[in-house]
Scaffold this motif. Structure first.
Motif, PDB file in Angstrom:
ATOM      1  N   UNK B 294      10.774  -2.401   2.707  1.00 40.61           N
ATOM      2  CA  UNK B 294      11.044  -0.977   2.864  1.00 40.61           C
ATOM      3  C   UNK B 294      12.517  -0.711   3.163  1.00 40.61           C
ATOM      4  N   UNK B 295      13.164  -1.665   3.845  1.00 37.76           N
ATOM      5  CA  UNK B 295      14.602  -1.506   4.094  1.00 37.76           C
ATOM      6  C   UNK B 295      15.362  -1.498   2.770  1.00 37.76           C
ATOM      7  N   UNK B 296      15.019  -2.445   1.903  1.00 41.96           N
ATOM      8  CA  UNK B 296      15.718  -2.531   0.615  1.00 41.96           C
ATOM      9  C   UNK B 296      15.348  -1.364  -0.297  1.00 41.96           C
ATOM     10  N   UNK B 297      14.079  -0.963  -0.290  1.00 42.06           N
ATOM     11  CA  UNK B 297      13.660   0.172  -1.134  1.00 42.06           C
ATOM     12  C   UNK B 297      14.455   1.421  -0.738  1.00 42.06           C
ATOM     13  N   UNK B 329      11.634   7.126  -1.423  1.00 39.14           N
ATOM     14  CA  UNK B 329      11.772   5.670  -1.532  1.00 39.14           C
ATOM     15  C   UNK B 329      10.423   4.964  -1.507  1.00 39.14           C
ATOM     16  N   UNK B 330       9.347   5.726  -1.331  1.00 36.37           N
ATOM     17  CA  UNK B 330       8.024   5.120  -1.407  1.00 36.37           C
ATOM     18  C   UNK B 330       7.570   4.452  -0.126  1.00 36.37           C
ATOM     19  N   UNK B 331       8.134   4.845   1.013  1.00 39.38           N
ATOM     20  CA  UNK B 331       7.721   4.256   2.291  1.00 39.38           C
ATOM     21  C   UNK B 331       6.522   5.028   2.829  1.00 39.38           C
ATOM     22  N   UNK B 332       5.458   4.280   3.119  1.00 41.87           N
ATOM     23  CA  UNK B 332       4.245   4.954   3.569  1.00 41.87           C
ATOM     24  C   UNK B 332       4.384   5.477   4.989  1.00 41.87           C
ATOM     25  N   UNK B 333       3.843   6.655   5.222  1.00 42.26           N
ATOM     26  CA  UNK B 333       3.812   7.249   6.559  1.00 42.26           C
ATOM     27  C   UNK B 333       5.194   7.367   7.203  1.00 42.26           C
TER      28      UNK B 333
END
Lengths: 405, 405
Positions: B294-297, B329-333
């Motif tokens: 998630x950091x890279x996304x 970025x597509x990070x959930x919640x």
């Protein structure tokens, strides 16, 4: 810049929908920037909304009210997105809904708010509320074209679509409007679509039909992948024609579904063609993929590649860029030898390299067109997907770099 | 255009490496376009290569020979990438290796080929082979700077880095060169890096060290996400200093690792700063993420957003664009309320919206700098990641649209 002629088709009224338009002076004095859309009682509504984790306040409220209310009005403003505005933004959105609800004698949950414009600035509630009487005073069923202009931000042209079809002597109409200059509005939030039909469609089926049509149209267009915080698309079925759409009547169901798809496709392609700096409308078809996921990954990787997009702008048949983009789409065990790539009907890549039959002149001819098809055949399965995009022009950078300076 | 001064540091020789340079006339007559790098016997080699599914022929051959051979020579050409060239491309790559092998009395597998330049055109084997005697005739250990120029394509400046450190009275040297104007070479294939040290490092450890350093440097730079078909980065350990690097000697291991990281970082940042049309060097730090993914996304979504990049070009503190990119970025919640975003030390977003302390003037000041830090604190865990990128300028489009016309 925009692709193709700026022709707004005739937008036939939908029995059961009236539109009112007014100037609230949100960004520019005198600009029509508030639209009220009145929906007949008993109508059904469906909505699809942005997937951005940071939904704007109006998106949160509309989703909430769509679940709770017997929705009777859409309240749309341009010039301010009410996004990134925290708790105050929610209060402001509710305040506008309450004001309209009071003026027309319904409850707050019956109002769905939509905002588009600058992110991070407070919604000018007073201005919007002051404009409501004027909007309500001119409610009329034949103002779709004016409403299409009233929801524009940096759009260079109003966008609308209308499809009518007959079934057993009755005419069913679908009319819609949309706004957005791509997904890519500078500091703006962005795509809005509103469509209505006089067919009878129960709410659950309407939601399913909207979702399916949006997935193949609004959710398949991209300028640069920048999804906004405010994207919303609504579909209203007033039922006033008395024609009932259900899966039991397969022929009618198919006719309605096709008409809906066409309206939604026209509305979404109108956005692409008005994309910032756009000079080309580019259709990317990925065929014979093993899965939908790999088909879309391939299509979007090509659609988002700045190198492919600048080549399109330059009318340059720079096929190595397309090949390299396909190669980095993350598809496992992709075999170059099995891949074919076409520009329209010109084969550019096959058997692991440039096609023997390919000539630079043939490629150049296609790339010089205003409408370009890039067809990528993976030869891994039987799934096909299509996305639409534009080129990347000098104007795109200029527009987005100059917007706030 | 490029960011910062075009200073090539002193590139100290590496005992056990000699370089020879010649003109093969691949693209322009008289241009130095062939580099031969000779490696002493007993040296170890490590390599990392493009993840693009369509590896160019030289990448396939280099990987193969790296496994098989006692590698003694790198053969590098610019002006032609030997990519998208099918079976002929493999034959051509082998032919060049064989010719060099014969000239110097080793086997074909001892040669690693590297090509950069136009995709889809046949490698001019005869020209390259004709240039080999001249390249071998001027083999010298002090030609790193000349080799840095010899591997350029549309680079506007040669790129090199050198770090020396002492350990118990001995000096260990690491020297490297790289090429690429971002990941984004127009129809070119792209990033090459070659580094060498006189330390003794066994092949397995060398590979692990190179992989780790490349992941944090070359694999963390992006101009527009267009990964080329030819990216390659090699690390040679000649062992001539006699200083043995191993995990047993932790102090020395750490010193070497840090020096390697520094050389690789300088080589990769030199590529970003020379990115096509680049006017800014942008560091994107994502802090306190839950996972590396998630950091890279998050970092890459911001780094690739054309809206963020054009705002950077315009020195416009258009924070809504950064916020919207993080949101998609597509990070959930992901909770907007917990998010903080800084431009250098200026907080722009906190508590769900624009920071109370934020002023447009403070944001503008940072955005006007040539080096800009965008810090995104997710407050979800303890993982941090950094990527480097550039802005998107009018020149970027012009360069990439004009390249073949």
């Amino acid at each position: 810049m925009a692709v193709g002629p700026a022709i707004l088709p005739v937008l036939h009224p939908i029995n059961g929908v009236r539109l009112g338009i007014a100037s609230a002076g949100i960004k520019k004095p005198g600009r029509k920037d508030v639209v009220v859309l009145e929906i007949a009682e008993q109508a059904t509504l469906a909505g699809v909304f942005t997937q951005n984790a940071f939904c704007a306040a109006p998106v949160i409220i509309s989703k909430e009210h769509l679940r709770q209310g017997a929705n009777r009005y859409l309240l749309i403003n341009t010039g301010n997105a009410n996004a990134g505005t925290g708790a105050q933004g929610m209060q402001d959105g509710y305040a506008c809904c309450s004001a309209l609800a009071e003026a027309v004698g319904v409850t707050r949950e019956d109002i769905l708010p939509f905002s588009t414009g600058v992110i991070g600035e407070s919604l000018p509630v007073d201005k919007i509320v002051s404009a409501l009487p004027a909007a309500l005073a001119n409610l009329n069923d034949n103002l779709w074209a004016e409403a299409a202009s009233g929801i524009m931000t940096t759009d260079t042209r109003p966008k609308g679509a209308c499809v009518q079809f007959s079934y057993e002597g009755q005419t069913i109409t679908l009319t819609g409007i949309s706004k957005g200059a791509g997904m890519i509005m500078p500091n703006m939030a962005t795509m809005l679509g509103f469509a209505a039909t006089d067919a009878v469609v129960d709410a659950e089926l309407l939601q399913a039909l909207l979702k399916e049509a949006a997935d193949l149209t609004f959710n398949r267009i991209t300028i640069d992948g920048d999804t906004s915080t405010n994207d919303s698309c609504m579909l209203i079925a007033t039922g006033k024609s008395g024609v009932v759409i259900s899966k039991e009547n397969e022929t009618l169901y198919r006719l309605f579904k096709d008409a809906l798809h066409q309206v939604m496709l026209e509305l979404s392609l109108a956005i692409v063609k008005d994309g910032e700096g756009a000079t080309k409308l580019v259709t990317i078809c990925v065929e014979s993929a093993a899965t939908q996921k790999e088909a879309l990954a391939t299509a979007y990787t090509v659609a988002h590649s700045p190198l492919v997009k600048t080549a399109l702008f330059a009318s340059d048949p720079n096929w190595g860029r397309i090949l390299a983009a396909v190669g980095r789409a993350g598809i496992e065990n992709l075999q170059l030898d099995n891949l074919q790539i076409y520009l329209d009907d010109v084969c550019i890549v096959e058997k692991g390299g440039r096609a023997d039959s390919y000539t630079e002149a043939a490629g150049k001819k296609v790339m010089s067109q205003e409408n370009i098809l890039i067809k990528i055949i993976l030869n891994r399965g039987d799934i096909s997907e299509t996305v639409w995009t534009t080129d990347l022009s000098v104007d795109y950078v200029t527009i987005n770099a100059d917007y706030r300076s």
